[in-house]
Write a protein that holds these residues in place. Structure first.
Motif, short mmCIF file in Angstrom:
data_model
loop_
_atom_site.label_atom_id
_atom_site.label_comp_id
_atom_site.label_asym_id
_atom_site.label_seq_id
_atom_site.Cartn_x
_atom_site.Cartn_y
_atom_site.Cartn_z
N ALA A 75 5.32 7.88 -9.62
CA ALA A 75 5.40 9.28 -10.07
C ALA A 75 4.23 9.61 -10.98
O ALA A 75 3.97 8.88 -11.94
CB ALA A 75 6.72 9.51 -10.81
N PRO A 76 3.49 10.68 -10.70
CA PRO A 76 2.33 11.03 -11.54
C PRO A 76 2.71 11.27 -13.00
O PRO A 76 1.90 11.01 -13.89
CB PRO A 76 1.79 12.31 -10.88
CG PRO A 76 2.30 12.27 -9.47
CD PRO A 76 3.63 11.59 -9.55
N TRP A 77 3.93 11.72 -13.25
CA TRP A 77 4.33 12.02 -14.62
C TRP A 77 4.63 10.75 -15.42
O TRP A 77 4.91 10.83 -16.62
CB TRP A 77 5.55 12.96 -14.65
CG TRP A 77 6.54 12.77 -13.57
CD1 TRP A 77 6.53 13.33 -12.32
CD2 TRP A 77 7.72 11.96 -13.60
NE1 TRP A 77 7.62 12.91 -11.60
CE2 TRP A 77 8.37 12.09 -12.35
CE3 TRP A 77 8.30 11.16 -14.59
CZ2 TRP A 77 9.56 11.43 -12.05
CZ3 TRP A 77 9.49 10.49 -14.30
CH2 TRP A 77 10.10 10.64 -13.04
N LEU A 78 4.54 9.58 -14.76
CA LEU A 78 4.66 8.30 -15.47
C LEU A 78 3.43 7.44 -15.24
O LEU A 78 3.49 6.22 -15.37
CB LEU A 78 5.92 7.56 -15.03
CG LEU A 78 7.25 8.13 -15.56
CD1 LEU A 78 8.43 7.39 -14.96
CD2 LEU A 78 7.30 8.07 -17.08
N GLY A 79 2.32 8.08 -14.91
CA GLY A 79 1.06 7.36 -14.74
C GLY A 79 0.86 6.73 -13.40
O GLY A 79 -0.07 5.93 -13.22
N GLY A 80 1.71 7.05 -12.42
CA GLY A 80 1.59 6.46 -11.09
C GLY A 80 0.62 7.22 -10.21
O GLY A 80 0.12 8.29 -10.56
N PRO A 111 0.57 8.45 -6.23
CA PRO A 111 1.29 8.52 -4.95
C PRO A 111 0.47 7.92 -3.82
O PRO A 111 -0.76 8.05 -3.79
CB PRO A 111 1.51 10.03 -4.75
CG PRO A 111 1.38 10.62 -6.13
CD PRO A 111 0.39 9.77 -6.85
N ARG A 112 1.15 7.25 -2.89
CA ARG A 112 0.47 6.70 -1.73
C ARG A 112 0.04 7.82 -0.79
O ARG A 112 0.78 8.78 -0.57
CB ARG A 112 1.40 5.75 -0.96
CG ARG A 112 1.78 4.49 -1.72
CD ARG A 112 2.67 3.62 -0.85
NE ARG A 112 3.10 2.42 -1.55
CZ ARG A 112 2.40 1.30 -1.61
NH1 ARG A 112 1.22 1.23 -0.99
NH2 ARG A 112 2.85 0.24 -2.25
N LEU A 150 -0.50 9.72 2.74
CA LEU A 150 0.26 9.69 3.98
C LEU A 150 -0.52 8.98 5.07
O LEU A 150 -1.75 9.11 5.14
CB LEU A 150 0.60 11.12 4.42
CG LEU A 150 1.54 11.90 3.49
CD1 LEU A 150 1.71 13.32 4.00
CD2 LEU A 150 2.89 11.22 3.38
N PRO A 151 0.15 8.22 5.92
CA PRO A 151 -0.57 7.51 6.99
C PRO A 151 -1.32 8.48 7.89
O PRO A 151 -0.81 9.53 8.27
CB PRO A 151 0.56 6.80 7.77
CG PRO A 151 1.69 6.72 6.81
CD PRO A 151 1.59 7.93 5.93
N GLY A 152 -2.55 8.14 8.24
CA GLY A 152 -3.35 8.95 9.14
C GLY A 152 -4.17 10.01 8.46
O GLY A 152 -5.01 10.66 9.10
N LEU A 153 -3.94 10.22 7.15
CA LEU A 153 -4.70 11.22 6.42
C LEU A 153 -5.79 10.54 5.61
O LEU A 153 -5.54 9.51 4.99
CB LEU A 153 -3.80 12.02 5.49
CG LEU A 153 -2.77 12.92 6.17
CD1 LEU A 153 -1.97 13.68 5.11
CD2 LEU A 153 -3.44 13.90 7.11
#
Length: 212
Positions: A167-172, A174-175, A177-180
């Motif tokens: 989660a971006p709000w905890l410093g993460g 996001p992966r 999306l496949p193919g993008l």
């Protein structure tokens, strides 16, 4: 590094006990070291960040002191208030991280996740307060409830830290999306100055002097 990954792994190590002739083969000091590393990587704007670092460091020291079986046996043989006092840094960390994550989730507009973190905070506070009633007021019936609350708060926070790690709000992060394609990567399909895929612009006008 995703900050909550080492935090979640550390909490799992702390929760599990693998006995090896009296020694815990999954030592709590290792778990708290991972928690401390992950906590240091959390966003500087996170609520209670300084208090989280302090409580994690204290919990690391306490766990290192009581890890040897001889010391653990001495602690168990003494008054229960000593064991309760030694557990306070851990419970403080759980309550603080739960509250910080709850606030961050609420600010990010994720009320469901915020509610789960609030449950962890309530359990951690209950685990810290109920022994006061057991030891001070002699309400022995609450002893099992306090142990259950401490165990549930630890396990539930480990799960929530794992599922909320990106989660971006905890410093993460996001992966993708496949193919993008990743942001900033050249895929050869970007619009060039002459139109899509580098082709001629259909709306360009002929230069002056050219025959139409």
């Amino acid at each position: 590094m995703v900050p909550l990954h080492p935090v979640a792994l550390g909490l799992v190590i702390i929760a599990l006990v693998v006995d090896g002739r009296g020694w815990d083969l999954l030592p709590d000091p290792l778990g708290w070291l991972l928690v401390l590393v992950g906590t240091r990587a959390l966003p500087a704007t996170l609520r209670h960040r300084s208090a989280l670092l302090t409580s994690a460091a204290l919990a690391l020291v306490v766990s290192a002191v009581v890890w040897p079986p001889a010391v653990a046996e001495q602690v168990s043989a003494t008054d229960d208030s000593v064991a309760w006092a030694l557990s306070l840094p851990q419970l403080a960390y759980l309550a603080l991280l739960a509250d910080a994550a709850r606030y961050a989730a609420r600010q990010a507009g994720v009320p469901g996740r915020a509610a789960w973190f609030a449950v962890v905070g309530i359990l951690a506070v209950a685990a810290a307060v109920l022994p006061v009633l057991v030891l001070g007021a002699g309400v022995d019936s609450l002893a099992g409830t306090a142990v259950l609350a401490a165990t549930l708060s630890l396990l539930l926070l480990a799960v929530l830290a794992l599922v909320s790690a990106r989660a971006p709000w905890l410093g993460g992060h996001p992966r993708p999306l496949p193919g993008l394609p990743r942001e900033g990567s050249g895929d050869g399909h970007s619009d060039g100055p002459s139109g899509p895929a580098g082709g001629p612009d259909r709306h360009s006008r002929p230069k002056s002097g050219e025959s139409s």
